[in-house]
Design an enzyme around this catalytic site. Structure first.
Site, short mmCIF file in Angstrom:
data_model
loop_
_atom_site.label_atom_id
_atom_site.label_comp_id
_atom_site.label_asym_id
_atom_site.label_seq_id
_atom_site.Cartn_x
_atom_site.Cartn_y
_atom_site.Cartn_z
N ASP A 1 0.83 -1.21 0.00
CA ASP A 1 0.00 0.00 0.00
C ASP A 1 0.86 1.25 0.00
O ASP A 1 2.03 1.20 0.38
CB ASP A 1 -0.80 0.06 1.31
CG ASP A 1 -1.98 -0.86 1.28
OD1 ASP A 1 -2.27 -1.42 0.23
OD2 ASP A 1 -2.61 -1.00 2.35
N LYS B 1 -3.69 2.93 -2.65
CA LYS B 1 -5.02 3.51 -2.86
C LYS B 1 -5.03 4.83 -2.11
O LYS B 1 -5.05 4.85 -0.89
CB LYS B 1 -6.10 2.58 -2.32
CG LYS B 1 -6.17 1.30 -3.10
CD LYS B 1 -7.41 0.49 -2.72
CE LYS B 1 -7.12 -0.42 -1.57
NZ LYS B 1 -7.33 0.09 -0.25
N MET C 1 -8.71 7.86 8.98
CA MET C 1 -9.23 8.35 7.69
C MET C 1 -10.28 9.44 7.88
O MET C 1 -11.29 9.46 7.18
CB MET C 1 -9.86 7.19 6.90
CG MET C 1 -8.87 6.15 6.47
SD MET C 1 -9.63 4.75 5.64
CE MET C 1 -10.15 3.75 7.01
N1 SAH Z 1 -4.46 -0.74 8.53
C1 SAH Z 1 -4.04 0.57 8.97
C2 SAH Z 1 -5.11 1.62 8.74
C3 SAH Z 1 -5.44 1.84 7.29
S1 SAH Z 1 -6.63 3.08 7.05
C4 SAH Z 1 -3.63 0.53 10.44
O1 SAH Z 1 -3.88 -0.49 11.10
O2 SAH Z 1 -3.06 1.50 10.92
C5 SAH Z 1 -5.63 4.50 6.73
C6 SAH Z 1 -5.63 5.43 7.92
O3 SAH Z 1 -4.79 4.94 8.93
C7 SAH Z 1 -5.09 6.80 7.61
O4 SAH Z 1 -6.07 7.62 7.00
C8 SAH Z 1 -4.74 7.30 8.98
O5 SAH Z 1 -5.89 7.70 9.68
C9 SAH Z 1 -4.24 6.02 9.64
N2 SAH Z 1 -2.77 5.89 9.57
C10 SAH Z 1 -2.09 4.84 9.09
N3 SAH Z 1 -0.76 5.02 9.24
C11 SAH Z 1 -0.61 6.22 9.84
C12 SAH Z 1 0.51 6.98 10.28
N4 SAH Z 1 1.77 6.55 10.13
N5 SAH Z 1 0.27 8.17 10.86
C13 SAH Z 1 -0.97 8.62 11.06
N6 SAH Z 1 -2.06 7.96 10.65
C14 SAH Z 1 -1.89 6.77 10.06
#
Ligand code: SAH
Length: 305
Positions: free
Chosen positions: A72, A94, A209
């Protein structure tokens, strides 16, 4: 109800690495029963929020053996740099707004790559089963008869908070925490989320998100009775070298996010637990921030009694 006990691990264990120094972590890995990545398998793995140190040993083991890595946009370049030279990297990123592969196409691609006999690592930011659509991909693989393994990762809603010095739970502030998405698959504010119930029932709310619809989400929480001045933290690019944390309030959060150009990906934490950051911002302390040993003002309150 189904009750099947599968042999674990199903893949054969790796042979010992005789070239590694005997006491090194690498030499001891084989005794941990780490699985060998077999041809034709897909491993659905979480890469954690960004800092490669937050990869699990299973994820590292997967990176070392994969010959195709479908990742991703959220997977950090520091993590991808750990891939072996021969491995093929496929960006299935995405990103909201920009044209991107459809989820269905990604799942089908995984099936095709596995059928060609590749060792396919599907690498996702954070945890694959937490707002990561890993469940959908796993179901497609299962439907196609492709063997797969799931490697959980540190989700950003836990790891990102910790790097901002905010505990997800704390005895004196919250006994519950709710993870919520602020974005539906189609891109609108989730109308199947009961914002009123969350506002009334969850002392700490962690939004994923949610940058795009932050104004509407905060308005819904305020309308359901949350206080204007409730502490909020916006954590951008958590656990990477570009991490930024902005502390604000529920009433000001959306305007402040704009004013300070808080970049995605970002998490939003709403609740009193944010106040603990004053005492627990260990990363800030590394660069000289002085920590407050009594961020909730409890000692002062006790003395006043
Ligand atoms: N599977 C991922 C989440 C995917 S959805 C997890 O478990 O973290 C994508 C969202 O995750 C982003 O819009 C944000 O809100 C959050 N996110 C993921 N990585 C991040 C990071 N390094 N810093 C801040 N927000 C993050």
């Amino acid at each position: 109800m189904k009750d099947r006990i599968l042999p674990f691990p199903r893949a054969s264990a790796l042979p010992p690495d005789r070239s590694a120094p005997p006491h090194s972590l690498r030499a001891r890995l084989p005794s941990m029963g780490l699985p060998e990545f077999e041809r034709g398998w897909v491993w659905l793995a979480g890469a954690g929020p960004g800092d490669p140190g937050l990869l699990t040993i299973h994820a590292l083991n997967a990176l070392e053996q994969a010959d195709v890595i479908v990742h991703d946009a959220l997977v950090s370049s520091d993590v991808l740099d750990l891939a072996p030279h021969g491995a093929r990297l496929i960006d299935a990123g995405k990103r909201g707004g920009k044209p991107s592969p459809r989820q269905r196409d990604i799942s089908v691609r995984l099936v095709e790559l596995a059928r060609k006999g590749h060792r396919v690592l599907r690498l996702k930011g954070g945890d694959p089963f937490t707002f990561g659509r890993g469940g959908e991909e796993g179901l497609t693989l299962a439907g196609a008869g492709i063997p797969f393994r799931v490697i959980p990762g540190v989700t950003s809603g836990i790891g990102g908070l910790a790097y901002a010095g905010i505990p997800a739970t704390h005895r004196d502030t919250n006994h519950a925490v709710t993870f919520v998405t602020g974005h539906m698959a189609g891109g609108s504010i989730p109308d199947n989320v009961n914002w009123r119930a969350i506002a009334q029932g969850s002392p700490t709310i962690v939004l994923y998100m949610a940058m795009k619809h932050l104004d509407r989400i905060t308005a819904a929480l305020l309308a359901a009775g949350r206080a204007d001045d409730e502490p909020v933290a916006l954590i951008s690019r958590a656990t990477t070298k570009d991490q930024r944390v902005l502390e604000t309030t529920l009433a000001r959060a959306a305007a402040d996010a704009d004013a300070h150009a808080i970049a995605a990906p970002a998490l939003i934490v709403i609740g009193q637990t944010v106040r603990l950051r004053a005492g627990l911002d260990w990363l800030g302390a590394l660069s000289g921030r002085i920590l407050d040993a009594d961020p909730l003002g409890e000692r002062a309150a006790q003395q006043a009694v």
